[in-house]
Design an enzyme around this catalytic site. Structure first.
Site, PDB file in Angstrom:
ATOM      1  CD  GLU A   1       0.732   2.179   3.756  1.00 51.59           C
ATOM      2  OE1 GLU A   1       1.230   3.722   3.431  1.00 51.59           O
ATOM      3  OE2 GLU A   1       1.173   1.039   3.575  1.00 51.59           O
TER       4      GLU A   1
ATOM      5  CB  ALA B   1      -0.997   0.171   1.247  1.00 52.78           C
TER       6      ALA B   1
HETATM    7  N1  B3K Z   1       5.994   3.982   1.435  1.00 50.06           N
HETATM    8  C1  B3K Z   1       5.253   2.868   0.291  1.00 50.06           C
HETATM    9  C2  B3K Z   1       6.173   1.550  -0.272  1.00 50.06           C
HETATM   10  C3  B3K Z   1       6.775   2.492  -1.270  1.00 50.06           C
HETATM   11  C4  B3K Z   1       7.595   1.707  -2.172  1.00 50.06           C
HETATM   12  C5  B3K Z   1       7.811   2.401  -2.824  1.00 50.06           C
HETATM   13  N2  B3K Z   1       8.378   1.181  -4.005  1.00 50.06           N
HETATM   14  C6  B3K Z   1       4.829   2.332   1.372  1.00 50.06           C
HETATM   15  C7  B3K Z   1       4.901   1.868   2.972  1.00 50.06           C
HETATM   16  O1  B3K Z   1       5.759   1.809   3.238  1.00 50.06           O
HETATM   17  O2  B3K Z   1       3.779   2.578   3.903  1.00 50.06           O
HETATM   18 ZN    ZN Z   2       5.382   2.978   5.207  1.00 50.76          ZN
END
Ligand code: B3K
Ligand code: ZN
Length: 844
Positions: A286, A250
Site C-alpha cells: 500500500e 487494504a
Molecule cells: N487497490 C486495492 C484494491 C481495491 C479493490 C477494489 N475492489 C488494494 C491494493 O491492491 O493495494
Molecule cells: Zn495494490
C-alpha cells in the site's frame, strides 16, 4: 448487465479544477455537500455532462449558484452545463449505517470509513467517478467523533470539525474519510531530503499494543523505496487505519491507507509468523502505491495491472530483500500456481489487461496482480537490471501526475532500451498459461534444447500467437558440477532451438530457473534426473521444483496405479531436510506436499478424472509413510530447530518454526498427538499454538484444545477467525460439511463480517475432498451462503464464487451437481451484477 469495452474509451468532457467536500456525519443521514470547479476539457470531443451517482438522495444542486433540476438515472445524473468554467454544488444524503456492501462510506464497529476503489465514490456524492479525472481535494468533516481523518495534510480542526487538504491531484477512487473514537500509535520518519513526516496507525481502543510491528514495516518500506526506487514520500503525514469489516486486504488512499485489521494488527500472542510476513508485505504494498498508483495512476480500469502488477512486483522485491529471496520466490510460485493458474486455465481466464468487463470489482484477480507482477519480472529479466532502473526513472519523470496506460508503460522501456516490445505486449493481451514442451539432443559434443510453445484456447481467444518467453537455463555435468551457469534463453518463435557446445559430456539441464516465466514446462524427465537435480541443482527454485515434481509423480502413481510411495525420492528428500547447512524455511518448503487441489489439476492434465477422495487418501498415506520412514530422527531434528530466544517474527525464527511445524505434523501421526499436546501447552506465541492445534484436530484429538482455545480467545475477532477456519479446513472430508454447518450456528459467526465469512467458507472450500463430497452437500452448503450474502455484500459473494471455477476438472456427476448450484445462484431474484457476472462466466 452492461458490458464496458476498453476500445470504447473516451476522455471525460470536463476537467475538475478543485473539489471541496463537507461531511455532516450521522449514521443514517450523513449530508455530503460538494463544491466542484469544472472547466471544459480541451482534449475531449464528447461534452456530455454525466456525474456518476448510486444510492444517493439528492437534496439540491446548483450551477454557478443557480438551483437546477438534473435528470436522475440508475447510473447518475445528467444536465446542461455552460461551455465555460463553472461551479457545481450539490448536497446529497447517504446512510453509512445501512451500507452493508462496505463500499462508499460505511460504518464498521461504530466508526465511519470509506472504500472507494474501484467505483465507490459515486455512493458518496455525484462525481465523474473515473480514474482519469484527477483533482485537488479539500475536505471538511463535521461530527462528534474524536478522530476525523481524510487525505493529504491536516489544515485545521476545532470542536466538532476537522479540515484536510490534499495538494496532489488524485482520482476519486483514492478519496478516504475515517471518523471514530480511535487511538493512535505515532512515530516519525525523516525522508531522504530531510523532511519530517508524522506517521500514525489508528486503531480501536484496546488494539494499541498490536501496532508496533506494522509501524516498523512502514518505516522499512519508506526507506526501501527511497533506496531502491529513489521515491520519497510527499506529504507531512501518513495515516494507516485498521478496520474490522473490510472487503479485501487494504487500500492505498492518498496519505490515508485503510486496512483490514487482519492485515495490520499484529502481536506474537495473536498472530502467526505468516501473518507477520503478510502484514509487512501489505503495508509495503500500500505504501509503494503512493508512487505506483497514486502519483501515476490508471487511465481507466482496464489498465489496473499498471498499478497492481507493478506494486506486487515491488512488494515482492521488498520481501525478498527483507527476508530470503529464494524462499520468497518459491512461495510466490506456489501461490501463483494455486490461485492464478486455475484462473488462467479455466472459464475465468482473462488477459492481464482485460478488454471488457461488467463489474470491475470482479477483476481484482490473481491474473491482474500476480501474473501482472510476473510479466514485469520477465521484462526486467529481458532488459536487465540497469535498463529496468532507467526505464522506471523515466516512467516516474515522464508520467508523474498522469493517468496512464500499458502503452505508456511499455514505451518507457522501449525508449530506455531501444528494444521493440510489440511481441512482448502479447503478455498483456493474450490470456492463458503457455505450455512449453522441451526436447533435447546430444550430438557430436553439441547439446541442443528445443522448445515448443503453445497456449491453449481461453474464453474469447481461440488462437494465440507465440510470445516472448525468457527461459533461464543452467547445465550441470554428470558429477553434479555446474558447467554452464544460468543463461537466459529468449524464446520468440513457436518452436526454437538453443545449442551449447564445448561440453565434455551430455549435461543435465536445469530449465526455467527461478521460474523465469509464468508457464507450464512439459517435459518427460526420469526420476533419476529429477533426483539428481534435487541433490545438485545450484538454483534453489529448481531444486525445490525437482522435489515438487517427484512428489507429484509419487502421488500420481499412488492414486492412479495403486503404487506405493517412492522411497528413492524420500531418501533424497531426507538428505535435504536433514542438511542443517540449508535454511530451515527452505527445508520446510521442500517438506510441504502438493495440495490436493494441485493434484486434481495434475491428474486432469494427465487425462485422468481426479477423484478427491482418492487424492485425499493418497496424501494421507504418503504422509503416514513419511512419518514411519523417518520416525528415527523426527524428534531430534525437530529439537534442532526449536527456538530458545524470545519470540521474534523474523525470517530466521519463522523458518525454524515452519520446519518444526512440518515435522510436528509427521510426528503427530506416530505419537497420537503427544508432542502436539506438549507444544500446545507450552506455546507462548500464536504460531506454535496454532500449529499444535491444527495437528491435534487432524489427529482427531482436538476437542479439548478447540474448547480451550475458544475460552482463551473468544474476545479477539482475528484470532477467532483462525479458530473458525482451522476447524473446517482440517476436518476429515466426510464430516467437513457438518463441521461447517455447526460453525455457522455458532453465535460468533457473522456473515456481515467478510473475514469471518471467508474464514468459514474459504476454509471449507480449501478442504478439497470435504467440499467436493460426492453427494454434493458441500456445493449446496456453499451456494446457500452465497445466495444469502449476495443482497448484503455483492463483492465478497462474487469473489467467493471463484471456488467453483475448476468445476470442469471433475467427473460428470460432480459437474452436474455443481452446475445445478451455479444455476440456482444465477436464478436468485435481484442477483447482484457482481455475482451474476461471475456465475455466468464460470458456467461459460
Ligand atoms: N487497490 C486495492 C484494491 C481495491 C479493490 C477494489 N475492489 C488494494 C491494493 O491492491 O493495494
Ligand atoms: Zn495494490
Amino acid at each position: 448487465p452492461k458490458t464496458i469495452y476498453l476500445e470504447d474509451y473516451t476522455p471525460f468532457g470536463y476537467v475538475v479544477e478543485s473539489v471541496h467536500l463537507t461531511f455532516h456525519l450521522a449514521p443514517t443521514a450523513t449530508r455530503v455537500v460538494s463544491r466542484i470547479a469544472f472547466a471544459p476539457n480541451p482534449d475531449a470531443t464528447d461534452g456530455t455532462f454525466l456525474l456518476h451517482g448510486e444510492d444517493l438522495t439528492l437534496i439540491r444542486a446548483r450551477i454557478d449558484g443557480e438551483e437546477i433540476t438534473p435528470d436522475l438515472t440508475e447510473d447518475g445524473l445528467r444536465c446542461a452545463v455552460p461551455d465555460t468554467p463553472f461551479i457545481w454544488e450539490a448536497e446529497v444524503e447517504i446512510s453509512p449505517q445501512t451500507n452493508t456492501a462496505l463500499e462508499g462510506l460505511y460504518m464498521s464497529n461504530g466508526m465511519y470509513c470509506t472504500q472507494c476503489e474501484a467505483e465507490g465514490f459515486r455512493k458518496i456524492t455525484y462525481y465523474p467517478d473515473r480514474p482519469d479525472v484527477m483533482s485537488i481535494f479539500t475536505v471538511r468533516i463535521e461530527g462528534e467523533e474524536k478522530v476525523k481523518l481524510s487525505n493529504g495534510n491536516p489544515v485545521g480542526s476545532g470542536a466538532g470539525w476537522a479540515e484536510w487538504h490534499d495538494p496532489w491531484p488524485k482520482p476519486a477512487y483514492l478519496f478516504a474519510l475515517v471518523a471514530g473514537d480511535l487511538v493512535n500509535h505515532p512515530d516519525r520518519f525523516t525522508t531522504m531530503s530531510g523532511k519530517d513526516v508524522d506517521l500514525n496507525i489508528w486503531v480501536r481502543p484496546g488494539d494499541e499494543d498490536k501496532c508496533a510491528f506494522g509501524m516498523e514495516a512502514l518505516k522499512k518500506s519508506m526507506t526501501w523505496d527511497e533506496e531502491v526506487y529513489g521515491r520519497e514520500y510527499d506529504l507531512n503525514i501518513f495515516n494507516i487505519v485498521a478496520v474490522d469489516d473490510f472487503n479485501m486486504g487494504a487500500m492505498e488512499n492518498k496519505g490515508l491507507n485503510v486496512f483490514n485489521s487482519s492485515c495490520v494488527l499484529a502481536s506474537p500472542e495473536t498472530s502467526t509468523d505468516s501473518n507477520f510476513e503478510r502484514i509487512e508485505a501489505i503495508i509495503a504494498h500500500e505504501y509503494f502505491h503512493n508512487w505506483t498508483g497514486n502519483r501515476i495512476t490508471c487511465r481507466d480500469w482496464f489498465q489496473l495491472c499498471l498499478k497492481e502488477g507493478l506494486t506486487v512486483f515491488r512488494d515482492s522485491q521488498f520481501t525478498a530483500d527483507m527476508r530470503s529471496e529464494p524462499v520468497k520466490r518459491i512461495s510466490d510460485v506456489i501461490d501463483l500456481r494455486a490461485r492464478q493458474f486455475p484462473e488462467d486455465q479455466g472459464p475465468l481466464s482473462h488477459p492481464v489487461r482485460p478488454e471488457s468487463f461488467q463489474e470491475i470489482n470482479n477483476f481484482y484477480t490473481a491474473t491482474i496482480y500476480e501474473k501482472g507482477a510476473e510479466v514485469i519480472g520477465m521484462l526486467k529479466t529481458l532488459v536487465g537490471d540497469d535498463a529496468y532502473s532507467r526505464a522506471l526513472d523515466l516512467y516516474f519523470d515522464r508520467h508523474d501526475g498522469q493517468a496512464c496506460t500499458i502503452e505508456d508503460w511499455l514505451a518507457v522501456f522501449e525508449d530506455a532500451t531501444g528494444r521493440d516490445l510489440a511481441q512482448f505486449k502479447l503478455w498483456y493481451s493474450q490470456s492463458g498459461t503457455p505450455r512449453v514442451a522441451v526436447s533435447e539432443d546430444w550430438t557430436d559434443g553439441v547439446y541442443t534444447l528445443t522448445f515448443k510453445q503453445h497456449t491453449p484456447p481461453t474464453p474469447g481467444q481461440d488462437v494465440k500467437d507465440p510470445k516472448v518467453i525468457p527461459i533461464a537455463v543452467g547445465l550441470l555435468n554428470p558429477n553434479g558440477d555446474e558447467v554452464v551457469p544460468t543463461r537466459v534463453l529468449e524464446m520468440t518463435q513457436a518452436e526454437q532451438s538453443f545449442a551449447f557446445d564445448g561440453l565434455a559430456s551430455k549435461p543435465v539441464p536445469s530449465i526455467l530457473r527461478g521460474f523465469s516465466a509464468p508457464i507450464v514446462v512439459d517435459r518427460e524427465v526420469s526420476r533419476e534426473e529429477r533426483a539428481f537435480l534435487l541433490a545438485h541443482d545450484t538454483d534453489a527454485f529448481n531444486r525445490w521444483e525437482a522435489n515438487r515434481n517427484l512428489a507429484r509423480d509419487c502421488l500420481v502413481a499412488m492414486i492412479r496405479d495403486g503404487a506405493g510411495p517412492d522411497n528413492a525420492w524420500l531418501d533424497g528428500l531426507e538428505r535435504v531436510i536433514r542438511d542443517d547447512s540449508l535454511d530451515p524455511a527452505f527445508r520446510a518448503l521442500m517438506l510441504s506436499l502438493p495440495t490436493q487441489s494441485e493434484m486434481a489439476q495434475v491428474l486432469f492434465d494427465l487425462f485422468t478424472v481426479p477423484d478427491p477422495d482418492a487424492i485425499w487418501q493418497a496424501s494421507e498415506d504418503l504422509r503416514g509413510h513419511m512419518a514411519v520412514a523417518w520416525q528415527g530422527f523426527l524428534p531430534d531434528l525437530r529439537a534442532t530447530v526449536a527456538v530458545d530466544a524470545p519470540y521474534a517474527p523474523d525470517a530466521d525464527q519463522a523458518g525454524k518454526r515452519s520446519l518444526g511445524s512440518a515435522l510436528l505434523a509427521l510426528q503427530t501421526r506416530l505419537d497420537g498427538g503427544a508432542a502436539a499436546q506438549a507444544q500446545y501447552g507450552a506455546a507462548d506465541n500464536m504460531t506454535l499454538q496454532l500449529s499444535a492445534l491444527s495437528q491435534l484436530i487432524s489427529a482427531g484429538k482436538g476437542d479439548a484444545a478447540v474448547k480451550a482455545f475458544e475460552d482463551q480467545w473468544h474476545h479477539d475477532r482475528l484470532v477467532m477467525d483462525k479458530w473458525f477456519g482451522l476447524q473446517v479446513g482440517m476436518a476429515k472430508p466426510d464430516v467437513a460439511v457438518d463441521v461447517a454447518q455447526r460453525l455457522v450456528q455458532h453465535p460468533a459467526f457473522d456473515m456481515g463480517n467478510p473475514n469471518r465469512f471467508r474464514a468459514v467458507m474459504g476454509g471449507f472450500a480449501m478442504n478439497h475432498a470435504g467440499f467436493h463430497r460426492k453427494d454434493g452437500e458441500g456445493y449446496a452448503f456453499l451456494a446457500d451462503w452465497l445466495i444469502a450474502l449476495d443482497d448484503r455484500n455483492p463483492q465478497t459473494t462474487a469473489r467467493m464464487c471463484s471456488v467453483f471455477q475448476t468445476w470442469k476438472r471433475y467427473d460428470t456427476n460432480r459437474q452436474g451437481l455443481i452446475r445445478a448450484q451455479l444455476e440456482r445462484i444465477k436464478a436468485k431474484p435481484k442477483l447482484s451484477r457482481d455475482t451474476d457476472e461471475m456465475v455466468s462466466r464460470i458456467l461459460g
